[in-house]
Design an enzyme around this catalytic site. Structure first.
Site, PDB file in Angstrom:
ATOM      1  N   LYS A  83       0.969  -1.123  -0.128  1.00  0.00           N
ATOM      2  CA  LYS A  83      -0.030  -0.081   0.169  1.00  0.00           C
ATOM      3  C   LYS A  83       0.918   1.370   0.037  1.00  0.00           C
ATOM      4  CE  LYS A  83      -3.924  -2.130   2.419  1.00  0.00           C
ATOM      5  NZ  LYS A  83      -4.946  -1.811   3.482  1.00  0.00           N
ATOM      6  N   PHE A 125     -15.532   5.452   6.905  1.00  0.00           N
ATOM      7  CA  PHE A 125     -13.920   5.879   6.655  1.00  0.00           C
ATOM      8  C   PHE A 125     -13.734   5.523   5.166  1.00  0.00           C
ATOM      9  CE2 PHE A 125     -14.477   1.414   8.238  1.00  0.00           C
ATOM     10  CZ  PHE A 125     -13.705   0.714   7.106  1.00  0.00           C
ATOM     11  N   ARG A 139      -1.744 -14.368   4.606  1.00  0.00           N
ATOM     12  CA  ARG A 139      -2.964 -13.672   5.693  1.00  0.00           C
ATOM     13  C   ARG A 139      -2.190 -13.890   7.048  1.00  0.00           C
ATOM     14  NH1 ARG A 139      -7.006  -9.938   4.828  1.00  0.00           N
ATOM     15  NH2 ARG A 139      -8.250 -10.489   6.525  1.00  0.00           N
ATOM     16  N   ARG A 157       2.397  -6.601   9.428  1.00  0.00           N
ATOM     17  CA  ARG A 157       1.651  -5.190  10.196  1.00  0.00           C
ATOM     18  C   ARG A 157       2.182  -4.961  11.589  1.00  0.00           C
ATOM     19  NH1 ARG A 157      -4.197  -6.742   7.825  1.00  0.00           N
ATOM     20  NH2 ARG A 157      -4.259  -5.399   5.778  1.00  0.00           N
ATOM     21  N   HIS A 181      -2.180  -5.323   1.781  1.00  0.00           N
ATOM     22  CA  HIS A 181      -3.406  -6.042   1.597  1.00  0.00           C
ATOM     23  C   HIS A 181      -2.955  -7.454   1.161  1.00  0.00           C
ATOM     24  CE1 HIS A 181      -7.294  -7.231  -0.002  1.00  0.00           C
ATOM     25  NE2 HIS A 181      -6.486  -7.842  -0.759  1.00  0.00           N
TER      26      HIS A 181
HETATM   27  N1  UDP Z   1      -9.833   0.001   7.322  1.00  0.00           N
HETATM   28  C1  UDP Z   1      -9.964   1.231   8.109  1.00  0.00           C
HETATM   29  N2  UDP Z   1     -10.688   1.382   8.848  1.00  0.00           N
HETATM   30  C2  UDP Z   1     -11.400   0.363   9.504  1.00  0.00           C
HETATM   31  C3  UDP Z   1     -11.332  -0.868   8.773  1.00  0.00           C
HETATM   32  C4  UDP Z   1     -10.796  -1.043   7.590  1.00  0.00           C
HETATM   33  O1  UDP Z   1      -9.286   2.042   7.451  1.00  0.00           O
HETATM   34  O2  UDP Z   1     -12.210   0.579  10.591  1.00  0.00           O
HETATM   35  C5  UDP Z   1      -9.096  -0.115   6.061  1.00  0.00           C
HETATM   36  C6  UDP Z   1      -7.935  -0.470   6.446  1.00  0.00           C
HETATM   37  O3  UDP Z   1      -6.756  -0.111   5.434  1.00  0.00           O
HETATM   38  C7  UDP Z   1      -8.109  -2.101   5.965  1.00  0.00           C
HETATM   39  C8  UDP Z   1      -8.847  -2.075   4.624  1.00  0.00           C
HETATM   40  O4  UDP Z   1      -9.778  -0.994   5.026  1.00  0.00           O
HETATM   41  O5  UDP Z   1      -6.865  -2.869   5.396  1.00  0.00           O
HETATM   42  C9  UDP Z   1      -9.836  -3.283   4.270  1.00  0.00           C
HETATM   43  O6  UDP Z   1     -10.345  -3.586   5.525  1.00  0.00           O
HETATM   44  P1  UDP Z   1     -10.747  -5.198   5.684  1.00  0.00           P
HETATM   45  O7  UDP Z   1     -11.633  -5.225   6.850  1.00  0.00           O
HETATM   46  O8  UDP Z   1     -10.969  -6.023   4.644  1.00  0.00           O
HETATM   47  O9  UDP Z   1      -9.342  -5.682   6.551  1.00  0.00           O
HETATM   48  P2  UDP Z   1      -7.994  -6.523   5.875  1.00  0.00           P
HETATM   49  O10 UDP Z   1      -8.745  -7.504   5.165  1.00  0.00           O
HETATM   50  O11 UDP Z   1      -7.206  -5.459   5.140  1.00  0.00           O
HETATM   51  O12 UDP Z   1      -7.169  -7.013   7.122  1.00  0.00           O
HETATM   52 MG    MG Z   2     -10.021  -7.515   3.673  1.00  0.00          MG
END
Ligand code: UDP
Ligand code: MG
Length: 153
Positions: A9, A57, A85, A102, A115
């Site tokens: 990212k 958001f 993951r 992370r 991601h």
């Molecule tokens: N995100 C955010 N606020 C939140 C949840 C998610 O800004 O409360 C963003 C964050 O960058 C995250 C992305 O949205 O990686 C996708 O969210 P997801 O729930 O799919 O999480 P991930 O699969 O990336 O762990």
């Molecule tokens: Mg996701």
């Protein structure tokens, strides 16, 4: 072999972390089947983050993900989706376990470095979303026999 999509990212690009992250993924034994830099825009982000478009958001997520170009990778390996993951860690870097990408490299929930596809089905959909078929390479590496036992291939 299973494939998964990774996006380095803008937070990784901005902070010069791409080499570190790619090294960790390579050292694990994952094979790079495709890799390129691209600029994301709102249409592709609305598709990629369709599960989040109604969240408050979302506009800030679009700005964050389009602030710089990103690096997209298709990684291949046995159980690649769950392995990557697990290496990625929890969404919020402050809660992500030490030892995860992370958990080791970030402090933010949104600016969370990487991601990774969350299921085998989404892995296929996401690789197809970001790569043309001729950008995914089918090749074998000399190290395969050192990475896997014969019955794991
Ligand atoms: N995100 C955010 N606020 C939140 C949840 C998610 O800004 O409360 C963003 C964050 O960058 C995250 C992305 O949205 O990686 C996708 O969210 P997801 O729930 O799919 O999480 P991930 O699969 O990336 O762990
Ligand atoms: Mg996701």
């Amino acid at each position: 072999m299973e494939q998964t999509l990774v996006i380095l990212k803008p937070s990784a690009i901005d902070r010069g972390l791409c080499g570190t992250i790619i090294a960790r993924l390579e050292q694990k034994g994952l094979k790079i089947a495709g890799m390129k830099m691209m600029q994301l825009d709102e249409p592709i982000l609305r598709e990629h983050y369709a599960h989040l478009v109604d969240r408050p958001f979302f506009p800030s997520l679009v700005l964050s993900m389009s602030r710089t170009p990103v690096i997209v990778m298709c990684l291949e390996g046995r159980d690649a989706v769950s392995v990557v993951r697990a290496m990625t860690g929890a969404t919020n870097c402050r809660q992500a376990a030490p030892g995860t990408i992370r958990g080791d490299l970030g402090m933010s929930g949104q600016e969370n470095i990487i991601h990774a596809s969350d299921s085998v089905e989404n892995g296929k959909i996401e690789v197809a979303r970001f790569f043309y078929p001729n950008e995914i390479f089918d090749y074998s590496t000399v190290t395969t026999k050192a990475i896997y036992a014969t019955d794991e291939l």
